[in-house]
Design a protein around this motif. Structure first.
Motif, mmCIF file in Angstrom:
data_model
loop_
_atom_site.group_PDB
_atom_site.id
_atom_site.type_symbol
_atom_site.label_atom_id
_atom_site.label_comp_id
_atom_site.label_asym_id
_atom_site.label_seq_id
_atom_site.Cartn_x
_atom_site.Cartn_y
_atom_site.Cartn_z
ATOM 1 N N ILE A 31 53.497 -5.316 73.775
ATOM 2 C CA ILE A 31 53.550 -5.978 72.472
ATOM 3 C C ILE A 31 52.465 -5.362 71.600
ATOM 4 O O ILE A 31 51.300 -5.310 71.992
ATOM 5 N N ASN A 32 52.864 -4.873 70.445
ATOM 6 C CA ASN A 32 51.899 -4.196 69.581
ATOM 7 C C ASN A 32 51.306 -5.119 68.540
ATOM 8 O O ASN A 32 50.188 -4.903 68.090
ATOM 9 N N THR A 33 52.089 -6.107 68.126
ATOM 10 C CA THR A 33 51.617 -6.935 67.024
ATOM 11 C C THR A 33 52.257 -8.311 67.080
ATOM 12 O O THR A 33 53.417 -8.445 67.463
ATOM 13 N N ILE A 34 51.475 -9.303 66.729
ATOM 14 C CA ILE A 34 51.951 -10.686 66.714
ATOM 15 C C ILE A 34 51.563 -11.287 65.366
ATOM 16 O O ILE A 34 50.467 -11.025 64.864
ATOM 17 N N ALA A 35 52.457 -12.082 64.805
ATOM 18 C CA ALA A 35 52.123 -12.808 63.580
ATOM 19 C C ALA A 35 52.657 -14.221 63.713
ATOM 20 O O ALA A 35 53.712 -14.440 64.311
ATOM 21 N N VAL A 36 51.921 -15.170 63.163
ATOM 22 C CA VAL A 36 52.340 -16.561 63.221
ATOM 23 C C VAL A 36 52.611 -17.044 61.804
ATOM 24 O O VAL A 36 51.905 -16.664 60.851
ATOM 25 N N HIS A 37 53.652 -17.811 61.665
ATOM 26 C CA HIS A 37 54.035 -18.421 60.401
ATOM 27 C C HIS A 37 52.828 -19.209 59.857
ATOM 28 O O HIS A 37 52.176 -19.927 60.617
ATOM 29 N N PRO A 38 52.541 -19.115 58.559
ATOM 30 C CA PRO A 38 51.349 -19.803 58.025
ATOM 31 C C PRO A 38 51.393 -21.315 58.229
ATOM 32 O O PRO A 38 50.350 -21.966 58.217
ATOM 33 N N ALA A 39 52.582 -21.870 58.398
ATOM 34 C CA ALA A 39 52.653 -23.302 58.666
ATOM 35 C C ALA A 39 52.699 -23.592 60.158
ATOM 36 O O ALA A 39 52.780 -24.753 60.577
ATOM 37 N N GLY A 92 55.722 -18.003 54.393
ATOM 38 C CA GLY A 92 56.296 -17.861 55.715
ATOM 39 C C GLY A 92 57.798 -17.660 55.730
ATOM 40 O O GLY A 92 58.400 -17.599 56.793
ATOM 41 N N ASP A 93 58.418 -17.552 54.539
ATOM 42 C CA ASP A 93 59.863 -17.360 54.541
ATOM 43 C C ASP A 93 60.225 -15.895 54.741
ATOM 44 O O ASP A 93 61.338 -15.586 55.139
ATOM 45 N N LEU A 94 59.281 -15.010 54.458
ATOM 46 C CA LEU A 94 59.566 -13.587 54.614
ATOM 47 C C LEU A 94 58.685 -12.998 55.712
ATOM 48 O O LEU A 94 57.530 -13.385 55.874
ATOM 49 N N LEU A 95 59.266 -12.063 56.413
ATOM 50 C CA LEU A 95 58.540 -11.371 57.465
ATOM 51 C C LEU A 95 58.614 -9.882 57.173
ATOM 52 O O LEU A 95 59.705 -9.332 56.986
ATOM 53 N N THR A 132 55.093 -22.857 62.281
ATOM 54 C CA THR A 132 56.390 -23.314 62.793
ATOM 55 C C THR A 132 57.121 -22.248 63.577
ATOM 56 O O THR A 132 58.080 -22.550 64.280
ATOM 57 N N CYS A 133 56.717 -21.022 63.429
ATOM 58 C CA CYS A 133 57.349 -19.983 64.229
ATOM 59 C C CYS A 133 56.387 -18.810 64.385
ATOM 60 O O CYS A 133 55.358 -18.749 63.706
ATOM 61 N N TYR A 134 56.714 -17.933 65.292
ATOM 62 C CA TYR A 134 55.907 -16.727 65.400
ATOM 63 C C TYR A 134 56.827 -15.549 65.665
ATOM 64 O O TYR A 134 57.974 -15.724 66.085
ATOM 65 N N ALA A 135 56.293 -14.373 65.407
ATOM 66 C CA ALA A 135 57.072 -13.164 65.653
ATOM 67 C C ALA A 135 56.205 -12.172 66.388
ATOM 68 O O ALA A 135 54.979 -12.142 66.213
ATOM 69 N N SER A 136 56.851 -11.386 67.248
ATOM 70 C CA SER A 136 56.113 -10.356 67.963
ATOM 71 C C SER A 136 56.866 -9.042 67.838
ATOM 72 O O SER A 136 58.100 -9.019 67.846
ATOM 73 N N GLY A 137 56.123 -7.981 67.664
ATOM 74 C CA GLY A 137 56.725 -6.658 67.563
ATOM 75 C C GLY A 137 56.229 -5.797 68.691
ATOM 76 O O GLY A 137 55.041 -5.795 69.002
ATOM 77 N N GLY A 138 57.151 -5.092 69.309
ATOM 78 C CA GLY A 138 56.772 -4.384 70.517
ATOM 79 C C GLY A 138 56.941 -2.891 70.414
ATOM 80 O O GLY A 138 57.509 -2.349 69.454
ATOM 81 N N GLU A 139 56.438 -2.238 71.435
ATOM 82 C CA GLU A 139 56.598 -0.804 71.579
ATOM 83 C C GLU A 139 58.083 -0.468 71.752
ATOM 84 O O GLU A 139 58.508 0.652 71.516
ATOM 85 N N ASP A 140 58.874 -1.465 72.168
ATOM 86 C CA ASP A 140 60.302 -1.248 72.386
ATOM 87 C C ASP A 140 61.099 -1.172 71.079
ATOM 88 O O ASP A 140 62.309 -0.999 71.104
ATOM 89 N N GLY A 141 60.436 -1.373 69.928
ATOM 90 C CA GLY A 141 61.133 -1.235 68.653
ATOM 91 C C GLY A 141 61.757 -2.511 68.141
ATOM 92 O O GLY A 141 62.416 -2.502 67.097
ATOM 93 N N PHE A 142 61.591 -3.600 68.855
ATOM 94 C CA PHE A 142 62.188 -4.859 68.427
ATOM 95 C C PHE A 142 61.132 -5.816 67.902
ATOM 96 O O PHE A 142 59.983 -5.798 68.332
ATOM 97 N N VAL A 143 61.600 -6.653 66.973
ATOM 98 C CA VAL A 143 60.788 -7.777 66.552
ATOM 99 C C VAL A 143 61.512 -9.010 67.054
ATOM 100 O O VAL A 143 62.724 -9.131 66.878
ATOM 101 N N ARG A 144 60.801 -9.901 67.689
ATOM 102 C CA ARG A 144 61.401 -11.140 68.173
ATOM 103 C C ARG A 144 60.768 -12.288 67.417
ATOM 104 O O ARG A 144 59.561 -12.456 67.428
ATOM 105 N N VAL A 145 61.616 -13.064 66.745
ATOM 106 C CA VAL A 145 61.127 -14.206 65.979
ATOM 107 C C VAL A 145 61.460 -15.465 66.765
ATOM 108 O O VAL A 145 62.612 -15.709 67.113
ATOM 109 N N HIS A 146 60.451 -16.244 67.059
ATOM 110 C CA HIS A 146 60.632 -17.457 67.840
ATOM 111 C C HIS A 146 60.315 -18.662 66.967
ATOM 112 O O HIS A 146 59.184 -18.785 66.492
ATOM 113 N N HIS A 147 61.292 -19.495 66.750
ATOM 114 C CA HIS A 147 61.017 -20.753 66.054
ATOM 115 C C HIS A 147 60.685 -21.797 67.103
ATOM 116 O O HIS A 147 61.415 -21.957 68.078
ATOM 117 N N PHE A 148 59.588 -22.496 66.894
ATOM 118 C CA PHE A 148 59.167 -23.465 67.902
ATOM 119 C C PHE A 148 60.127 -24.644 67.930
ATOM 120 O O PHE A 148 60.607 -25.096 66.892
#
Lengths: 737, 334
Positions: free
Chosen positions: B291-299, B22-25, B301-317
């Motif tokens: 939103i095109n794709t979502i991934a959650v940290h294997p532990a 989960g350290d690399l995205l 602790t955070c998740y990331a979403s990638g959108g049609e807008d070209g951005f990835v947003r990483v949210h740490h809980f």
């Protein structure tokens, strides 16, 4: 092989009784006689005249639209006298034509001495074979009908509402959260829209064939009105009659069944029909009234309801613009006094509503058993525009005496709108005036005080255009939406017109209407008073960008005012909440004035259709986003049966009641949450059990593959790396002296 | 929960993946580039250049040694995660729409598109982990053409040689890759195209998202639908949160309709639902496209979403996310 002996068969046949089989398989020959008619009353003639007679008869029939070929006319002959028998048979080819011919030619005067009496041949047979003995008709067993107002007896006192979404019509109960449920639902219950009768007794659905009314707890069909392609429907205030309208003029096809429930040829070409709800009978039809020189293509919008009912269902009136108001008496639907009220230039009129006071008085009079000295008559108000040298005029007219009670002249009038307060205490005439140059439009409100002697009129002058006006039900206040936005009147997408909302109240001391408060620069364009008064919602409807709902309380410090009379003018107005329902198209209070429903209908746009229910403070209670959502209507309630005294009693003991309700609420809340917790527990247990099974499977699977099975207790090895970062920011060497 | 905005792509995201720790995205996009980021601060570690078309899909092995990617240039590439070198290129007649590693990192499954007269195909490659990784078998170990509706997503299950696929018709099926036969299917799993499929950590259940506006949880063994989560818009991705009984779904209006709908109408939000109770519990706004794709940290602790807008947003809980027990004390197995 033994050859069967015929004689033995005959024996068997003689013995067996085939009558039941014969009866069963007997071919019904009567059927093909349907296209025959019998013409009675034909001249008795000699043979030479036969051809001439047949030609003449055939011509007569053809004239009435029932052509019959000469070879299909059979004249029975009395051979003993050499003359015809005086009646004729005809074959019309098919049953419909025969029926038509029988109807058209019956009683037809053939010549001075002969009149035709035409019957269908099958009928004659039937009458001839009629059983002469009287058989007492079987009394149909009494089937108790469901109570049409059963929903009012709901032990929890809930209200109902109907939703129409896609093809589904659903009737819901609305109460506390746990009490909300679907009472009834049906697919394809309507083809156009649904409607409640004004007191909620009937539920109307519209089909291509006509209108159908439903009611009772199991929503049995109650009545139907065969008005093909019906588009609009309007109930009379006491639910005795219903008016329907169809864009297509009424056509009466020859095979239409006959009876009081159906259109007859004289209704042809009309658009409006009046029906009696109880019997289902058609009372009368009308054409859509059009201004002179107008036709359907040029007419912008039809006025609906086209027929306006007096509030006691005794009269119904319609206006012929520019000419007259015609008042019809119920139930005969005859023109009252055999003449319309001729008023040159009349544009519009409204009946005066009946207040609780009137109702009480009427009841008292009925109870005391004697007719009161003067029964209160119906009243209507109408206005006429400026014509030639005559000023515009608003007139109050008593009916049926047709006495003019009050008249007021107005000048520079563009348009008038009549607004009755729902108790009939006040009439507000909103007058749009134009300046001399006719460039700008001003507005004034002419308020008639109906309950006072000589109907004093008071004028509130405004500098802006008033787009909406609304009386507080049972109150002495009104609210207006006014605007001087230049965009007003030319709607464009994306432009929201800025408006001001003003509240006015009757000042008891001075006896005139004074401004309570103005809420400036809003976007609200709709005022919805709670049916109980006091609370009001301002909404921005039909805008693509704004969709605000503002909840206001006009008697916020009501309790205080009772004691200290001298409170500040307008201090009771309090903003209690704001909300937002995106794309809202309809705003409606429930009959109790506790809840507000807003809906976004797919008829207007397709963005976030659905509905929401709010309480009077603007807190959302339910919100549903449903695509293809079309309609939401609360079920109206009839006026209360409690007397004034009883109502006062309830109000006095409100604290007492509220305690009971609070207890109920608390009990229910714990009940609900317990149920919910149990439900969740069950879900979790199911899930956990399934997970345990899964994990066991997984372990088995791995074992079978010969893999090492990770022990669950085996803690993940963690390598702690501590990273120390030393950063030298500045180094200063100081030499100590 | 202040999101970290990863601005490294010029076009819409197609898939994002966390590595096992989960350290690399990893993120791939239509701009032909694959990026790798540090998930804790959003710093870009590097890129994997070489694809000459929209990179549709990526996957990383559990040791973070190899990365596979599939793209519209009809190639499947194997990369060295640590230095960004392309180790091997497989070429196909059509674009690669989905790749996935098996749980033992030995195999890779890929789906190639049905186009230009070529049938859609599922291929399984054996990955040679010895040496520097450039010596890979060119021919697939197994290959078959699923009949009927074409497959859009796939992944290995916990059983070797058994893959689960999602199809355009909404079907979800299990295939034996050796024989190429459909072992089990659920034709009515969804009413419309399956857009994403993510397995639980132990691969015994999985979540799918679909254009039919629902996400569903399935049992891998029986393909039984366990739970259904209904949204108002077509869904592009759904993910499971480890250690917490939640799921994340994302989607929005079709990309081609975005220009004609307002921001609030598009529902470009990541939605949190309770996995067991099927109730929505929260939304996270931010993207201004679907939103095109979502991934959650294997532990978890955070998740990331990638959108049609070209951005990835990483949210740490936040701390509160872990402490909060919105439904009381319920022991829920992961």
């Amino acid at each position: 092989m033994a050859v069967p002996n015929n004689s033995s068969y005959d024996d068997i046949e003689a013995e067996l009784d085939f009558s039941d089989i014969e009866a069963k398989y007997r071919v019904d020959l009567d059927d093909n006689l349907d296209n025959l008619i019998v013409v009675d009353g034909a001249p008795v003639i000699d043979r030479p005249k036969l051809e001439k007679l047949i030609a003449k008869i055939s011509k007569e029939f053809a004239k009435k639209g029932a052509p019959v070929k000469p070879e299909n006319i059979f004249v029975p002959w009395d051979d003993s006298t050499g003359k015809s028998k005086g009646f004729i048979f005809m074959d019309l080819g098919n049953a419909d034509a025969a029926t038509h011919a029988a109807n058209a030619m019956n009683g037809h005067p053939f010549d001075a001495r002969h009149t035709f009496y035409v019957n269908k041949f099958a009928d004659i047979e039937q009458f001839a074979n009629m059983d002469e003995t009287y058989v007492e008709p079987k009394v149909e067993e009494y089937r108790p009908k469901e109570h049409l107002k059963a929903w009012l007896a709901d032990p929890q006192g809930r209200d109902q509402y109907v939703t129409y979404r896609g093809d589904d019509v659903e009737i819901h109960w609305h109460g506390k959260l746990s009490q909300c449920e679907v009472a009834y639902s049906k697919k394809n219950w309507t083809e156009l829209y649904v409607s409640w009768s004004p007191m909620g007794t009937y539920f109307a659905t519209l089909f291509r064939q006509g209108v159908r009314l439903w009611g009772g707890t199991s929503w049995e069909p109650q009545q139907r009105f065969a008005h093909p392609l019906v588009k609009l429907i309007d109930f009379s205030p006491c639910e005795q009659y219903v008016v329907t309208w169809s864009h297509d003029p009424i056509a009466v096809p020859p095979n239409l069944p006959q009876g009081p429930e159906f259109f007859s040829p004289e209704d042809e070409g009309n658009n409006i029909a009046v029906w009696d709800i109880k019997s289902g009978h058609l009372l009368r039809t009308f054409p859509t009234s059009l201004l002179e020189g107008e036709d359907f293509a040029t007419k912008k919008q039809m006025q609906w309801p086209a027929l306006k009912w007096s509030l006691d269902d005794k009269f119904v009136a319609r206006v012929t613009p520019g000419q007259q108001i015609s008042v019809y008496e119920l139930p005969s639907m005859g023109l009252h006094d055999k003449k319309s009220i001729k008023i040159e230039g009349v544009v519009d009129f409204e009946w005066c509503p009946h207040g609780d006071k009137d109702r009480d008085e009427a009841e008292k009079a009925a109870k005391s058993g004697k007719t009161p000295k003067k029964t209160k008559e119906n009243m209507l108000a109408y206005w006429t525009p400026e014509v030639a040298n005559q000023p515009a005029r608003v007139t109050l007219l008593e009916f049926p005496s047709r006495r003019i009670l009050r008249q007021k002249n107005l000048f520079n009038v563009t348009e008038c709108k009549l607004y009755w307060q729902n108790q009939g205490d006040f009439l507000c005439v909103k007058v749009d005036r134009h300046t001399k140059t006719k460039k700008s439009i001003l507005c004034s409100l002419e308020i008639f005080r109906i309950r006072e002697k000589d109907f004093p009129v008071e004028v509130v002058e405004l500098k802006e255009t008033v787009t909406d006006f609304s009386w507080e039900p049972k109150g002495e206040r009104f609210a207006i939406v006014s605007s001087n936005d230049p965009n007003l009147g030319n709607p464009a997408p994306g432009i929201t017109v800025k408006t001001d909302i003003s509240f006015y109240q009757l000042d008891r001391g001075k006896n005139d209407f004074r401004l309570l408060r103005t809420l400036a620069s809003r976007t609200s364009n709709t005022i919805r008073w709670s049916p109980r008064g006091r609370h009001v919602v301002l909404a921005t409807v039909g805008s693509s960008t704004k969709s605000e709902l503002e909840f206001w309380d006009l008697d916020f410090n009501n309790e205080d005012r009772r004691e200290g009379q001298a409170t500040e003018w307008g201090s009771g107005i309090q903003h209690v909440g704001s909300a937002d329902h995106y794309g809202v198209t309809d705003v409606e209070w429930d009959p109790s004035g506790r809840y507000l429903a807003t809906s976004a209908s797919a008829w207007r746009h397709t963005l976030e259709n659905g509905y929401a229910i709010w309480d009077f403070r603007g807190q959302v209670i339910e919100k549903h986003v449903l695509d293809r959502f079309k309609q939401f209507i609360w079920r109206p309630r009839p006026p209360t049966l409690l007397t004034k005294e009883q109502q006062r009693q309830i109000r006095r003991n409100l604290k007492e009641y509220s305690r009971i309700f609070d207890e109920d609420d608390a009990a229910e809340e714990s009940n609900v949450s317990a149920e919910l917790i149990a439900h969740r527990k069950r879900l979790v247990d199911e899930w956990n059990a399934w997970r345990v099974r899964c994990k066991r499977d997984l372990v088995d699977e791995k074992r079978s593959r010969g893999q090492r099975v990770d022990d669950d207790t085996h803690a993940e090895e963690k390598e702690e790396i501590e990273e120390w970062v030393d950063e030298v920011i500045e180094q200063i060497e100081e030499v100590a002296e | 929960m202040r999101p970290i905005l990863l601005q490294g792509h010029e076009r819409s995201l197609t898939q994002i993946r966390f590595n096992n720790e989960g350290d690399l995205l990893f993120s791939c996009s239509k701009d032909h580039v694959i990026n790798v980021w540090f998930s804790h601060n959003g710093e870009r570690l590097g890129t994997y250049d070489g694809h000459n078309g929209t990179v549709w899909t990526i996957d990383v092995d559990s040791q973070s040694k190899y990365l596979v990617s599939g793209a519209a240039d009809n190639t499947l590439r194997l990369w060295n995660v640590s230095n960004g070198k392309c180790l091997y290129v497989w070429e196909f007649p059509t674009a690669v729409k989905r790749v996935s590693f098996s749980d033992d990192d030995e195999k890779v499954v890929c789906i190639t598109e049905q186009r230009m007269g070529h049938q859609g195909a599922v291929r399984v490659f054996k990955i040679n982990r010895d040496g520097d990784g450039t010596d890979q078998p060119h021919e697939p170990e197994h290959m078959f053409n699923p009949v009927g509706s074409k497959a859009t997503v796939c992944a290995f299950t916990y059983k070797p040689n058994l893959i689960v696929t999602g199809h355009e018709s909404g079907k979800v099926a299990l295939f034996d890759v050796v024989s190429g036969t459909e072992v089990l299917n659920n034709e009515r799993a969804h009413m419309d195209q399956v857009t994403d499929l993510q397995l639980s950590l132990d691969r015994t259940y999985f979540i799918t998202s679909s254009k039919d506006k629902t996400a569903r949880l399935h049992d891998t063994k029986t393909l039984r639908v366990l739970k259904t989560y209904s949204a108002e818009t077509p869904l592009n991705s759904a993910a499971l949160t480890p250690n917490k009984p939640y799921i994340l779904i994302g989607g929005g209006q079709e990309a081609m309709q975005v220009t004609t709908t307002s921001l609030r109408q598009g529902k470009f939000e990541t939605r949190f639902w309770h996995k067991i109770f099927e109730e929505e519990i929260g939304r996270v706004k931010g993207h201004f496209g679907p939103i095109n794709t979502i991934a959650v940290h294997p532990a978890g602790t955070c998740y990331a979403s990638g959108g049609e807008d070209g951005f990835v947003r990483v949210h740490h809980f936040d701390e509160s996310y872990f402490k909060a027990k919105p439904y009381g004390d319920l022991e829920i197995e992961d």
